[in-house]
Enzyme design. Structure first.
Site, short mmCIF file in Angstrom:
data_model
loop_
_atom_site.label_atom_id
_atom_site.label_comp_id
_atom_site.label_asym_id
_atom_site.label_seq_id
_atom_site.Cartn_x
_atom_site.Cartn_y
_atom_site.Cartn_z
N TRP A 134 0.80 -1.22 0.00
CA TRP A 134 0.00 0.00 0.00
C TRP A 134 0.84 1.28 0.00
O TRP A 134 0.31 2.37 -0.04
CB TRP A 134 -0.91 0.01 1.23
CG TRP A 134 -0.27 -0.64 2.44
CD1 TRP A 134 -0.52 -1.90 2.91
CD2 TRP A 134 0.73 -0.09 3.32
NE1 TRP A 134 0.25 -2.18 4.02
CE2 TRP A 134 1.04 -1.08 4.29
CE3 TRP A 134 1.41 1.12 3.38
CZ2 TRP A 134 1.97 -0.89 5.31
CZ3 TRP A 134 2.35 1.31 4.38
CH2 TRP A 134 2.61 0.32 5.33
N ASN A 135 2.19 1.15 0.07
CA ASN A 135 2.99 2.38 0.22
C ASN A 135 3.20 3.12 -1.11
O ASN A 135 3.14 4.34 -1.16
CB ASN A 135 4.31 2.10 0.94
CG ASN A 135 5.09 0.97 0.34
OD1 ASN A 135 4.58 0.20 -0.49
ND2 ASN A 135 6.34 0.83 0.74
N LYS A 158 -2.36 -7.98 -7.99
CA LYS A 158 -3.27 -7.76 -6.86
C LYS A 158 -2.73 -6.63 -5.98
O LYS A 158 -1.70 -6.76 -5.32
CB LYS A 158 -3.43 -9.01 -6.00
CG LYS A 158 -4.64 -8.84 -5.07
CD LYS A 158 -4.56 -9.61 -3.79
CE LYS A 158 -3.83 -8.94 -2.67
NZ LYS A 158 -4.50 -7.81 -2.02
N PRO A 159 -3.46 -5.49 -5.98
CA PRO A 159 -3.03 -4.41 -5.09
C PRO A 159 -3.47 -4.69 -3.67
O PRO A 159 -4.31 -5.58 -3.43
CB PRO A 159 -3.78 -3.19 -5.64
CG PRO A 159 -4.97 -3.74 -6.35
CD PRO A 159 -4.64 -5.15 -6.78
N GLY A 207 6.40 -6.46 0.00
CA GLY A 207 5.66 -6.28 1.25
C GLY A 207 6.50 -6.70 2.42
O GLY A 207 7.74 -6.61 2.38
N GLU A 229 10.62 -8.63 -2.69
CA GLU A 229 11.17 -7.31 -2.33
C GLU A 229 10.59 -6.98 -0.96
O GLU A 229 9.40 -6.65 -0.85
CB GLU A 229 10.71 -6.34 -3.42
CG GLU A 229 10.79 -4.89 -3.10
CD GLU A 229 12.19 -4.45 -2.96
OE1 GLU A 229 12.47 -3.68 -2.05
OE2 GLU A 229 13.01 -4.94 -3.77
N CYS A 263 10.33 1.09 1.72
CA CYS A 263 11.23 0.01 2.12
C CYS A 263 12.65 0.54 2.26
O CYS A 263 13.42 0.04 3.07
CB CYS A 263 11.16 -1.15 1.14
SG CYS A 263 11.38 -0.65 -0.57
N GLU A 361 11.80 -2.95 11.42
CA GLU A 361 11.41 -1.95 10.42
C GLU A 361 10.32 -1.07 11.04
O GLU A 361 9.34 -1.57 11.59
CB GLU A 361 10.88 -2.65 9.17
CG GLU A 361 10.62 -1.67 8.05
CD GLU A 361 10.26 -2.38 6.74
OE1 GLU A 361 9.57 -3.41 6.79
OE2 GLU A 361 10.68 -1.88 5.68
P1 NDP Z 1 1.86 -7.29 3.99
O1 NDP Z 1 3.13 -7.90 3.61
O2 NDP Z 1 0.88 -8.10 4.74
O3 NDP Z 1 1.10 -6.74 2.68
C1 NDP Z 1 1.67 -6.61 1.40
C2 NDP Z 1 0.76 -7.24 0.33
O4 NDP Z 1 0.63 -8.65 0.55
C3 NDP Z 1 -0.67 -6.70 0.33
O5 NDP Z 1 -1.13 -6.62 -1.02
C4 NDP Z 1 -1.42 -7.77 1.06
O6 NDP Z 1 -2.79 -7.79 0.73
C5 NDP Z 1 -0.75 -9.02 0.54
N1 NDP Z 1 -0.91 -10.21 1.37
C6 NDP Z 1 -1.19 -10.29 2.69
N2 NDP Z 1 -1.20 -11.59 3.09
C7 NDP Z 1 -0.93 -12.34 2.00
C8 NDP Z 1 -0.76 -13.75 1.76
N3 NDP Z 1 -0.88 -14.65 2.73
N4 NDP Z 1 -0.46 -14.17 0.52
C9 NDP Z 1 -0.30 -13.28 -0.48
N5 NDP Z 1 -0.45 -11.93 -0.33
C10 NDP Z 1 -0.75 -11.47 0.90
O7 NDP Z 1 2.18 -5.94 4.74
P2 NDP Z 1 1.40 -5.30 5.98
O8 NDP Z 1 0.30 -4.48 5.44
O9 NDP Z 1 1.04 -6.32 7.01
O10 NDP Z 1 2.53 -4.35 6.60
C11 NDP Z 1 3.28 -4.76 7.75
C12 NDP Z 1 4.71 -4.31 7.67
O11 NDP Z 1 5.30 -4.78 6.48
C13 NDP Z 1 4.92 -2.82 7.61
O12 NDP Z 1 4.90 -2.26 8.88
C14 NDP Z 1 6.26 -2.73 6.98
O13 NDP Z 1 7.22 -2.91 7.96
C15 NDP Z 1 6.29 -3.89 6.03
N6 NDP Z 1 6.00 -3.53 4.62
C16 NDP Z 1 7.04 -3.40 3.77
C17 NDP Z 1 6.80 -3.00 2.47
C18 NDP Z 1 7.93 -2.79 1.52
O14 NDP Z 1 7.81 -2.01 0.57
N7 NDP Z 1 9.03 -3.50 1.66
C19 NDP Z 1 5.47 -2.68 1.99
C20 NDP Z 1 4.43 -2.94 2.95
C21 NDP Z 1 4.71 -3.34 4.22
P3 NDP Z 1 -3.84 -6.98 1.64
O15 NDP Z 1 -3.25 -5.62 1.92
O16 NDP Z 1 -5.02 -6.92 0.78
O17 NDP Z 1 -3.97 -7.80 2.90
#
Ligand code: NDP
Length: 499
Positions: A134-135, A158-159, A207, A229, A263, A361
């Site tokens: 979402w960032n 998938k966003p 994520g 990533e 990130c 993080e």
């Molecule tokens: P997530 O890793 O849960 O979310 C990232 C993406 O993965 C979203 O599209 C999410 O969908 C999807 N997702 C969630 N669960 C699954 C699964 N089991 N299988 C496949 N896809 C899935 O991040 P969070 O929102 O929980 O964020 C938590 C922490 O992660 C943050 O505080 C930060 O530290 C880190 N983060 C790092 C990022 C980066 O750019 N490196 C980006 C985002 C988070 P949905 O949102 O619809 O659940």
């Protein structure tokens, strides 16, 4: 139905369907059916479609940035950066895809295979699944999808359920230009993401490390490749001879950009003791002067809201943990009076590695700064992390900077800049340790990673049978042995000794 709320004030911004695994399966089937023709038209024709898509993005940039701003709570300036990144990427890779995908003809490596004609070809995986956080919904989604499309793959993206609106609209643009149905968006929660991994041939994820690990496990079970990533805890090292004014400006921007939810954001700073106090004073004044707020009036805010109440809780807990263990918040250190998910830009001094703010993080607008005796201590502390995404080194001594860069355990190191590598497409963006697997971008790698290599080995001289084929006999065996000895030994004695 998924309701998308503004992080700034909780109001409803829009809705999208919760498509679940059925929606994922339908999108996979549709795009798979269109992929063979997409691959067959070749890289130049595919680039042609991407250039048309670039023009559509340009014609809709304001609409897309408005959606992005509403669903993410970013300042307007930051919401307008994501589309230009994608345009640059299309121009760069569109012009080079055909070259990167061209067959290669390496020379045979020795006399034993000298009569072979060798070809290495690049054939795309049929369906790539891209899961985005979402960032930076558009920037990341398009950065991963565009090279895959140029490779000849179909893409289902998938966003995040928190920020699906701009992405859904951007991918609708692909159909609006009449392009082949090889690029689809599925909206849904984490469950839809998990379902996507079950139907694709290659998984590209951005994520958290926790979710990335789940994806890697599932990909391993299905025996498909994945590229991850993940998070970072990026260190900034400021040496005593650095340009302190530039370093302070970069530290504040690098830590607070996108409210720290990047990130590669600056997550911790190590400053050589002689300049520590001056650096901290500069940084504190600059962070305190930042304007925070909802920015629909445009260019009125520098720091926006956090993406969700969950994110706000993480940042708040880390700052409280640091303060409880003796750190000082020189500015900020609390939720903003603005309400919503705003957290004040925060500078922390007196931190150490017992604090979560220095180890986990944060993904928030915080800048913890620690004094170090020298560069060696800074490198040791920078490497004392389970993450290894990127880092930066600040000094006027270029050779010192290069030497320190080599000692840092991070996929990217910037010298006198923060995350500049993200905008330099010829270099790879790779996370070491728990920051990822594989890489994004990096010249030809960006496109070739979505391809399987195929080796074609042609025999140009075709006797009835080769020396090592049937029938086996002592005479042929001795002859083959002597020949191989002659080819592989590197001194006269061993060449001529009988096998
Ligand atoms: P997530 O890793 O849960 O979310 C990232 C993406 O993965 C979203 O599209 C999410 O969908 C999807 N997702 C969630 N669960 C699954 C699964 N089991 N299988 C496949 N896809 C899935 O991040 P969070 O929102 O929980 O964020 C938590 C922490 O992660 C943050 O505080 C930060 O530290 C880190 N983060 C790092 C990022 C980066 O750019 N490196 C980006 C985002 C988070 P949905 O949102 O619809 O659940």
């Amino acid at each position: 139905m998924i309701h998308v709320l503004s992080p700034a004030d909780g109001t409803l911004v829009g809705t999208v369907a919760d498509e679940g695994s059925l929606g994922v399966a339908a999108a996979a089937q549709r795009t798979r059916a269109a992929q063979p023709a997409w691959e067959a038209i070749g890289p130049d024709a595919r680039a042609g479609w991407l250039f048309r898509y670039r023009d559509w993005l340009l014609d809709h940039d304001e609409e897309l940035a408005t959606l992005l701003q509403q669903e993410t709570g970013k300042p307007w300036q930051e919401a307008t950066l994501e589309i230009p990144f994608a345009l640059d990427l299309i121009n760069y890779y569109g012009a080079r895809a055909a070259g990167y995908l061209q067959d290669e003809h390496p020379r045979p490596h020795g006399l034993g295979t000298a009569a072979k004609r060798l070809t290495v070809g690049y054939r795309p995986y049929q369906l790539v699944g891209v899961i985005c956080p979402w960032n930076f919904p558009l920037m990341i989604g398009l950065a991963d999808s565009i090279p895959a499309l140029l490779a000849g793959a179909a893409v289902v993206l998938k966003p995040s359920e928190l920020t699906p609106l701009a992405t859904e609209r951007a991918i609708a643009g692909w159909s609006e230009i009449g392009a082949p149905a090889v690029f689809a968006c599925v909206t849904g929660a984490g469950e839809a993401g998990a379902a996507l991994i079950d139907v694709v041939d290659y998984a590209q994820f951005t994520g958290s490390t926790a979710t990335g690990r789940k994806i890697a496990v599932r990909a391993a079970e299905r025996l498909i490749p994945c590229s991850l990533e993940l998070g970072g805890k990026d260190a900034m090292i400021v040496l005593a001879d650095a340009d302190l004014e530039r370093a302070a400006n970069a530290a504040v921007w690098g830590a607070m950009f996108n409210a720290g939810q990047a990130c590669v954001s600056v997550e911790r700073v190590y400053v050589e003791a002689p300049v520590h106090d001056a650096f901290v004073a500069l940084v504190t004044a600059k962070a305190a002067a930042l304007r925070q707020g909802e920015d629909s009036a445009r260019y009125q805010a520098d720091v926006g809201a956090l993406a969700s109440p969950a994110q706000l809780a993480i940042v708040e807990a880390q700052v409280q943990d640091a303060v409880a263990k003796g750190a000082r918040a020189l500015t900020g250190g609390r939720r903003s009076a603005l309400g919503g998910t705003f957290y004040e830009p925060t500078v922390l001094a007196g931190v150490d590695h017992t604090m979560t703010a220095m180890r986990e993080e944060t993904f928030g607008p915080t800048l913890p700064i620690m004094a170090v005796a020298d560069a060696d201590e800074a490198v040791r502390l920078a490497n004392d992390s389970r993450y290894g995404l990127s880092a930066s080194v600040w000094t006027r001594d270029a050779s010192r900077a290069r030497e320190l860069a080599r000692r840092l355990e991070a996929g990217s190191v910037n010298v006198n800049d923060v995350f500049a590598n993200l905008f330099t497409f010829p270099v790879p963006h790779a996370g070491w340790k728990q920051s990822g697997l594989g890489a994004r971008l990096g010249g030809p790698y960006a496109i070739r990673k979505y391809c399987r290599t195929q080796a074609v080995t042609e025999s140009r001289i075709t006797p009835r049978a080769e020396l090592i084929w049937y029938p086996y006999s002592p005479r042929k065996g001795r002859l083959a042995g002597r020949l191989l000895r002659l080819l592989h030994a590197r001194d006269r004695g061993r060449r001529l000794r009988k096998g």
